[in-house]
Design a protein around this motif. Sequence first.
Motif, PDB file in Angstrom:
ATOM      1  N   LEU A   1      -1.037 -10.672   5.854  1.00  0.00           N
ATOM      2  CA  LEU A   1      -0.563  -9.321   6.119  1.00  0.00           C
ATOM      3  C   LEU A   1      -0.761  -8.411   4.907  1.00  0.00           C
ATOM      4  CD1 LEU A   1       2.759 -10.122   8.031  1.00  0.00           C
ATOM      5  CD2 LEU A   1       0.721  -9.038   9.004  1.00  0.00           C
ATOM      6  N   LEU A   2      -0.530  -8.964   3.736  1.00  0.00           N
ATOM      7  CA  LEU A   2      -0.686  -8.177   2.505  1.00  0.00           C
ATOM      8  C   LEU A   2      -2.109  -7.640   2.385  1.00  0.00           C
ATOM      9  CD1 LEU A   2       0.704  -7.278  -0.154  1.00  0.00           C
ATOM     10  CD2 LEU A   2      -0.140  -9.396  -1.178  1.00  0.00           C
ATOM     11  N   GLN A   3      -3.090  -8.454   2.801  1.00  0.00           N
ATOM     12  CA  GLN A   3      -4.485  -8.045   2.683  1.00  0.00           C
ATOM     13  C   GLN A   3      -4.905  -7.033   3.755  1.00  0.00           C
ATOM     14  OE1 GLN A   3      -6.281  -8.893   0.046  1.00  0.00           O
ATOM     15  NE2 GLN A   3      -4.458 -10.004  -0.651  1.00  0.00           N
ATOM     16  N   LYS A   4      -4.126  -6.899   4.806  1.00  0.00           N
ATOM     17  CA  LYS A   4      -4.501  -6.002   5.888  1.00  0.00           C
ATOM     18  C   LYS A   4      -4.244  -4.538   5.566  1.00  0.00           C
ATOM     19  CE  LYS A   4      -4.085  -9.180   9.811  1.00  0.00           C
ATOM     20  NZ  LYS A   4      -3.397  -9.454  11.109  1.00  0.00           N
ATOM     21  N   SER A   5      -3.394  -4.281   4.597  1.00  0.00           N
ATOM     22  CA  SER A   5      -3.133  -2.899   4.191  1.00  0.00           C
ATOM     23  C   SER A   5      -3.772  -2.668   2.832  1.00  0.00           C
ATOM     24  CB  SER A   5      -1.625  -2.641   4.113  1.00  0.00           C
ATOM     25  OG  SER A   5      -1.354  -1.284   3.870  1.00  0.00           O
ATOM     26  N   PRO A   6      -4.434  -1.546   2.610  1.00  0.00           N
ATOM     27  CA  PRO A   6      -5.165  -1.333   1.354  1.00  0.00           C
ATOM     28  C   PRO A   6      -4.230  -1.090   0.179  1.00  0.00           C
ATOM     29  CG  PRO A   6      -5.186   0.664   2.654  1.00  0.00           C
ATOM     30  CD  PRO A   6      -4.576  -0.395   3.523  1.00  0.00           C
ATOM     31  N   LEU A   7      -4.766  -1.246  -1.016  1.00  0.00           N
ATOM     32  CA  LEU A   7      -4.021  -0.890  -2.223  1.00  0.00           C
ATOM     33  C   LEU A   7      -3.528   0.541  -2.104  1.00  0.00           C
ATOM     34  CD1 LEU A   7      -6.437  -2.371  -4.918  1.00  0.00           C
ATOM     35  CD2 LEU A   7      -4.274  -3.348  -4.145  1.00  0.00           C
ATOM     36  N   GLY A   8      -2.289   0.758  -2.429  1.00  0.00           N
ATOM     37  CA  GLY A   8      -1.686   2.066  -2.266  1.00  0.00           C
ATOM     38  C   GLY A   8      -1.006   2.243  -0.933  1.00  0.00           C
TER      39      GLY A   8
ATOM     40  N   VAL B   1       5.062  -5.499   4.276  1.00  0.00           N
ATOM     41  CA  VAL B   1       4.812  -6.509   3.246  1.00  0.00           C
ATOM     42  C   VAL B   1       4.246  -5.867   1.987  1.00  0.00           C
ATOM     43  CG1 VAL B   1       3.328  -8.463   2.672  1.00  0.00           C
ATOM     44  CG2 VAL B   1       4.595  -8.456   4.832  1.00  0.00           C
ATOM     45  N   ARG B   2       3.263  -4.994   2.132  1.00  0.00           N
ATOM     46  CA  ARG B   2       2.684  -4.362   0.947  1.00  0.00           C
ATOM     47  C   ARG B   2       3.661  -3.384   0.308  1.00  0.00           C
ATOM     48  NH1 ARG B   2      -1.686  -4.018  -2.016  1.00  0.00           N
ATOM     49  NH2 ARG B   2      -2.804  -5.520  -0.712  1.00  0.00           N
ATOM     50  N   ALA B   3       4.436  -2.700   1.121  1.00  0.00           N
ATOM     51  CA  ALA B   3       5.425  -1.778   0.554  1.00  0.00           C
ATOM     52  C   ALA B   3       6.434  -2.528  -0.315  1.00  0.00           C
ATOM     53  CB  ALA B   3       6.141  -1.028   1.669  1.00  0.00           C
ATOM     54  N   LEU B   4       6.830  -3.705   0.134  1.00  0.00           N
ATOM     55  CA  LEU B   4       7.755  -4.512  -0.657  1.00  0.00           C
ATOM     56  C   LEU B   4       7.151  -4.877  -2.007  1.00  0.00           C
ATOM     57  CD1 LEU B   4      10.221  -6.472  -1.063  1.00  0.00           C
ATOM     58  CD2 LEU B   4       8.793  -8.215   0.025  1.00  0.00           C
TER      59      LEU B   4
ATOM     60  N   ARG C   1      13.239 -12.806   2.723  1.00  0.00           N
ATOM     61  CA  ARG C   1      13.800 -12.132   3.899  1.00  0.00           C
ATOM     62  C   ARG C   1      12.720 -11.311   4.606  1.00  0.00           C
ATOM     63  NH1 ARG C   1      14.190  -6.943   5.458  1.00  0.00           N
ATOM     64  NH2 ARG C   1      14.842  -6.323   3.364  1.00  0.00           N
ATOM     65  N   VAL C   2      11.909 -10.577   3.838  1.00  0.00           N
ATOM     66  CA  VAL C   2      10.825  -9.793   4.445  1.00  0.00           C
ATOM     67  C   VAL C   2       9.779 -10.719   5.059  1.00  0.00           C
ATOM     68  CG1 VAL C   2       8.951  -8.156   3.940  1.00  0.00           C
ATOM     69  CG2 VAL C   2      11.231  -7.810   2.942  1.00  0.00           C
ATOM     70  N   ARG C   3       9.507 -11.836   4.392  1.00  0.00           N
ATOM     71  CA  ARG C   3       8.591 -12.831   4.967  1.00  0.00           C
ATOM     72  C   ARG C   3       9.107 -13.342   6.308  1.00  0.00           C
ATOM     73  NH1 ARG C   3       9.201 -18.660   2.618  1.00  0.00           N
ATOM     74  NH2 ARG C   3      11.105 -18.274   3.827  1.00  0.00           N
ATOM     75  N   ASP C   4      10.386 -13.699   6.350  1.00  0.00           N
ATOM     76  CA  ASP C   4      10.959 -14.250   7.576  1.00  0.00           C
ATOM     77  C   ASP C   4      10.939 -13.225   8.713  1.00  0.00           C
ATOM     78  OD1 ASP C   4      11.397 -16.485   6.058  1.00  0.00           O
ATOM     79  OD2 ASP C   4      13.573 -16.221   5.906  1.00  0.00           O
ATOM     80  N   ASP C   5      11.203 -11.954   8.370  1.00  0.00           N
ATOM     81  CA  ASP C   5      11.262 -10.908   9.392  1.00  0.00           C
ATOM     82  C   ASP C   5       9.888 -10.506   9.906  1.00  0.00           C
ATOM     83  OD1 ASP C   5      13.985 -10.892   9.060  1.00  0.00           O
ATOM     84  OD2 ASP C   5      14.059  -9.011   7.919  1.00  0.00           O
ATOM     85  N   ASN C   6       8.850 -10.671   9.078  1.00  0.00           N
ATOM     86  CA  ASN C   6       7.539 -10.123   9.426  1.00  0.00           C
ATOM     87  C   ASN C   6       6.411 -11.138   9.504  1.00  0.00           C
ATOM     88  OD1 ASN C   6       7.835  -6.913   9.173  1.00  0.00           O
ATOM     89  ND2 ASN C   6       9.093  -7.867   7.583  1.00  0.00           N
ATOM     90  N   ALA C   7       6.612 -12.339   8.943  1.00  0.00           N
ATOM     91  CA  ALA C   7       5.504 -13.287   8.844  1.00  0.00           C
ATOM     92  C   ALA C   7       5.883 -14.677   9.341  1.00  0.00           C
ATOM     93  CB  ALA C   7       5.006 -13.353   7.396  1.00  0.00           C
ATOM     94  N   ASP C   8       6.823 -14.742  10.280  1.00  0.00           N
ATOM     95  CA  ASP C   8       7.203 -16.027  10.888  1.00  0.00           C
ATOM     96  C   ASP C   8       7.544 -17.095   9.852  1.00  0.00           C
ATOM     97  OD1 ASP C   8       6.703 -14.931  13.417  1.00  0.00           O
ATOM     98  OD2 ASP C   8       4.592 -15.499  13.342  1.00  0.00           O
ATOM     99  N   LYS C   9       8.187 -16.659   8.772  1.00  0.00           N
ATOM    100  CA  LYS C   9       8.619 -17.563   7.698  1.00  0.00           C
ATOM    101  C   LYS C   9       7.457 -18.304   7.030  1.00  0.00           C
ATOM    102  CE  LYS C   9      13.188 -18.306   9.767  1.00  0.00           C
ATOM    103  NZ  LYS C   9      14.215 -19.286  10.171  1.00  0.00           N
ATOM    104  N   SER C  10       6.272 -17.725   7.092  1.00  0.00           N
ATOM    105  CA  SER C  10       5.070 -18.360   6.537  1.00  0.00           C
ATOM    106  C   SER C  10       4.518 -17.544   5.381  1.00  0.00           C
ATOM    107  CB  SER C  10       4.004 -18.493   7.627  1.00  0.00           C
ATOM    108  OG  SER C  10       2.747 -18.810   7.067  1.00  0.00           O
ATOM    109  N   TRP C  11       4.386 -18.171   4.215  1.00  0.00           N
ATOM    110  CA  TRP C  11       3.777 -17.470   3.081  1.00  0.00           C
ATOM    111  C   TRP C  11       2.291 -17.219   3.325  1.00  0.00           C
ATOM    112  CZ3 TRP C  11       6.682 -14.712   0.351  1.00  0.00           C
ATOM    113  CH2 TRP C  11       7.944 -15.136  -0.103  1.00  0.00           C
ATOM    114  N   ASP C  12       1.641 -18.115   4.052  1.00  0.00           N
ATOM    115  CA  ASP C  12       0.226 -17.889   4.360  1.00  0.00           C
ATOM    116  C   ASP C  12       0.052 -16.621   5.197  1.00  0.00           C
ATOM    117  OD1 ASP C  12      -0.585 -20.133   2.999  1.00  0.00           O
ATOM    118  OD2 ASP C  12      -0.569 -21.432   4.770  1.00  0.00           O
ATOM    119  N   LYS C  13       0.883 -16.463   6.213  1.00  0.00           N
ATOM    120  CA  LYS C  13       0.800 -15.256   7.028  1.00  0.00           C
ATOM    121  C   LYS C  13       1.214 -14.022   6.229  1.00  0.00           C
ATOM    122  CE  LYS C  13       2.046 -13.348  11.537  1.00  0.00           C
ATOM    123  NZ  LYS C  13       2.749 -13.592  12.822  1.00  0.00           N
ATOM    124  N   PHE C  14       2.197 -14.199   5.357  1.00  0.00           N
ATOM    125  CA  PHE C  14       2.611 -13.103   4.470  1.00  0.00           C
ATOM    126  C   PHE C  14       1.410 -12.619   3.659  1.00  0.00           C
ATOM    127  CE2 PHE C  14       4.310 -11.367   0.525  1.00  0.00           C
ATOM    128  CZ  PHE C  14       5.463 -10.689   0.900  1.00  0.00           C
ATOM    129  N   GLY C  15       0.638 -13.560   3.100  1.00  0.00           N
ATOM    130  CA  GLY C  15      -0.543 -13.198   2.323  1.00  0.00           C
ATOM    131  C   GLY C  15      -1.601 -12.510   3.168  1.00  0.00           C
TER     132      GLY C  15
END
Length: 455
Positions: free
Chosen positions: A359-366, A406-409, A343-357
């Motif tokens: 986005l995950l890298q764009k925010s730092p650990l923490g 994405v990272r918060a999730l 659901r978070v992928r669909d809402d934020n990453a155009d239903k793409s796991w590649d884009k989800f990944g």
Amino acid sequence: MAEEGRLFLGVEISTQQIKTIAINSRLDVTNEYNVKFDTELPEYKTHGGANIHEDHVTVTAPTAMWVKALDLLLDTMKADNFPFSRVAALSGTGQQHGSVYWKKGARDTLSSLNPSKSFSDQLQDCFSIRDSPIWMDASTTKQCRDLEEKVGGPQSLTDITGSRGYERLTGNQIAKQYQTQRAAYENTERISLVSSFAACLFIGDYAPIDDSDGSGMNLMDIRTRKWSPQCLDACAPNLDQVLGPIVPSAQLVGKVSQFLVERYDFSPNCQVGAFTGDNPASLAGLAPKQGDLIVSLGTSDTVFLWLTEPKPALVGHIFANPVDTTAYMALLCFKNGSLTRERVRDDNADKSWDKFGELLQKSPLGNNGNIGIYFDITEIQPVVEGVYRFNEKDEEVSSFPPEVEVRALIEGQFMARRVYSETLGFQIGINNGDPGSACWYCRDTFQFVTSTTHK
């Protein structure tokens, strides 16, 4: 038989199918077969392998369906010229918490099957209760509360059995059958779990319940690995006799029956190991060791823990460890797993796991101090529903940018997995294998680091 010619068979009665896998001495997979209940046995009218009753909380599976599915599975293997005679040993697993009720006299039938007829033809009248309660059933709330009260409360029951009263656990299901189908219960010679039921079919006799699957019943003392008299008495009379003995999960329980030798050409020397539940089997199959934590990401996320000093709590379950008779395994289940991530992928990453990944890298650990809690449906622990977001100032906010969301999730889900693991006695980075590579989790930065670099 020469070692290179031996085969080993694993069999599982899961919720939706019965399946088997054969491996050789080098652990290479040589054969796989399955029978899907809904499509290949449509006469039982199951959906997802189960029948949901009119009250929407009672869920069962036809016991006869499992028997007929085994017939179909073995017949398919025979038609495929599977070399049954080369099978040196077999074991297996079953969906946890399901129960099978053998009618008085069934043992005599089971031990004297005619090889010219099928299992199904000969066992169809051997069950005092024809529809087996399974893990999806939620109709025993009253029995759960009664059991807790009779043993001194939820925590007392948890201290004994590793779990508070849960509707799907077998002891509460047995109590319901005793209370609502008294005549059928009194005509019951043996109660099996789905796992031990499968073993019965292979040895041609009543197979014992193994201690790891048995510890998921609200009936077994997890420390002594014996039935708890207090819990048995609270559920139904003479239950110790009806359940039979408990054995270690790795124990051999017999050899294949003469029926299987004559009908399918099994070797009479083929050994049968105790069958166990699907969750203990998942732990055992990954060959873990002390200190290991295993996370299974699915519709619901499941966390398996290897414990030596468990702390029974009112969340999760503690079972007897199927690999080490001096250890324990803990199991935690979280409803908000893959479907929430999707659901978070669909809402934020155009239903793409590649884009989800990405986005995950764009925010730092923490996540710069931003924290999210995502319970799209009511969670098991804690029993809460809703989405909660907090910024770096600990202020609740209504939304995050996509990369923060994405990272918060992901970080929020894994922090929850850790918190509840520690509640049951798991200590990350302490006595968990090699201290030079043990995994710690830095509370200040929400970052995984090794113990050698942690300060």
